[in-house]
Write a protein that holds these residues in place. Sequence first.
Motif, mmCIF file in Angstrom:
data_model
loop_
_atom_site.group_PDB
_atom_site.id
_atom_site.type_symbol
_atom_site.label_atom_id
_atom_site.label_comp_id
_atom_site.label_asym_id
_atom_site.label_seq_id
_atom_site.Cartn_x
_atom_site.Cartn_y
_atom_site.Cartn_z
ATOM 1 N N GLU A 1 0.837 -1.215 0.000
ATOM 2 C CA GLU A 1 0.000 0.000 0.000
ATOM 3 C C GLU A 1 0.869 1.261 0.000
ATOM 4 O O GLU A 1 0.492 2.292 0.562
ATOM 5 N N PHE A 2 2.015 1.189 -0.656
ATOM 6 C CA PHE A 2 3.000 2.260 -0.570
ATOM 7 C C PHE A 2 2.551 3.567 -1.206
ATOM 8 O O PHE A 2 3.011 4.637 -0.815
ATOM 9 N N SER A 3 1.679 3.529 -2.184
ATOM 10 C CA SER A 3 1.279 4.772 -2.849
ATOM 11 C C SER A 3 0.210 5.532 -2.077
ATOM 12 O O SER A 3 -0.140 6.651 -2.448
ATOM 13 N N LYS A 4 -0.306 4.934 -0.997
ATOM 14 C CA LYS A 4 -1.437 5.515 -0.275
ATOM 15 C C LYS A 4 -0.994 6.038 1.090
ATOM 16 O O LYS A 4 -0.255 5.361 1.809
ATOM 17 N N PHE B 1 0.642 -3.838 8.832
ATOM 18 C CA PHE B 1 1.657 -3.332 9.760
ATOM 19 C C PHE B 1 1.705 -1.811 9.786
ATOM 20 O O PHE B 1 2.197 -1.228 10.744
ATOM 21 N N ALA B 2 1.198 -1.164 8.746
ATOM 22 C CA ALA B 2 1.291 0.302 8.678
ATOM 23 C C ALA B 2 0.128 0.860 7.886
ATOM 24 O O ALA B 2 0.293 1.276 6.732
ATOM 25 N N PRO B 3 -1.080 0.893 8.466
ATOM 26 C CA PRO B 3 -2.226 1.417 7.728
ATOM 27 C C PRO B 3 -2.111 2.901 7.405
ATOM 28 O O PRO B 3 -2.805 3.395 6.521
ATOM 29 N N PHE B 4 -1.223 3.617 8.118
ATOM 30 C CA PHE B 4 -0.957 5.017 7.832
ATOM 31 C C PHE B 4 0.530 5.165 7.517
ATOM 32 O O PHE B 4 1.382 4.588 8.200
ATOM 33 N N ALA B 5 0.865 5.916 6.487
ATOM 34 C CA ALA B 5 2.273 6.147 6.161
ATOM 35 C C ALA B 5 2.967 6.747 7.373
ATOM 36 O O ALA B 5 2.483 7.682 7.991
ATOM 37 N N GLY B 6 4.107 6.199 7.728
ATOM 38 C CA GLY B 6 4.839 6.686 8.884
ATOM 39 C C GLY B 6 4.552 5.909 10.151
ATOM 40 O O GLY B 6 5.229 6.093 11.160
#
Length: 382
Positions: free
Chosen positions: A66-69, A347-352
């Motif tokens: 999901e890297f673009s989101k 593991f990371a639903p939000f970037a960062g």
Amino acid sequence: MSRTDRILTTHVGSLPRSEMVSDVVEAEEAGTPVSAELFDAVITEAVDVEVARQTRIGIDIVSDGEFSKLTYASYIQHRLTGFSGDSPLVTPADLDEFPGAAASVETRRRRPQRFHRPMCSGPVKVRTRAPLDADIRRMGLAVGRHKPMGAFLTAASPGLIAIFHPNRHYPTHAAYLEALAAAMRVEYTAIVEAGLDLQIDCPDLAMGRHTIFKNASDAAFLNHAEEQVEALNYALAGLPPERLRIYVSWGNYEGPHTHDIALEKILPVMLKCRARHILIEAATPTHQHDWRVFGHIALPDDKVLVPGVIDVTNNYVEHPEVVADRLERFASVVGRERVIASTDSGFAPFAGDRMVDPRVAFAKLESLVRGAEIATRRLWSP
């Protein structure tokens, strides 16, 4: 996708982003985007690296991380019309009850969550397919190069969008869901037609109970959930069920979860979805007992269960034997051929997000693979 000779492995989708990936997606959200060329180069390389790593450690069905989101829900504001402004975050009922836990959850995040939750203020239609087509292209390149057994992309369900982005335009909730379903059908169809599996993220069917519907009754919530599944099935009409996954979550935050609605209450609604693969949380302390529910609510013959057997909210690495034990419990009630091993959530639903250290995250995925191997040997032994 399932096998009759072993337990396959997958995960829920999001993976820890690098600083550079987080920087470029956060810049887009802040209104100061980097050039399209730089954004594409950064995300393309990151997806390739992560697909290679997932394949190398033995994950059978991989994702693009999901890297673009920026998030798993708010990304739709860049793809659909009708959204503007911002809306306040609705805190979960368990964090209302334990405010000290709420503060602890926030301090454990790698970066503060800076993003808008725009409201629906106009007609919902497809604005552009460009970001979707780019996701499909990047994933296709990585899959072609590293050749995993299977691959999927995630997409928000109409119900998820509705709870994150309140309706201020349509006369009824049902009308809002219908518009969202029609618009999101374009994304769902494109992913499947590209040869990838589609995972529809539906935390609205569980987490929604103790967030936006926390002051409602169970009966009222379940009525809304029925509407949301009906809208989702409309959006999925004609797509092959075996290529579809539905993911349901009570929220992947390290909170008390004392207000989670019971699986046995929502499972009958979940099972009405056209998707063959049912992904549920089952590794958190609140839901480790949920395997028992399938002892009295039978999994339909056309469904495959994909339980989470890895907790994604802490840095403990589950021992492979623990993973195997969890998988064997599910196999004992639904059958070994209808179990695929997964994580509880992304593991990371939000970037960062860095609730889990990136190296630990992949150690957990490696343990998932080893545990599935142990369970396979036990379940298929003569």
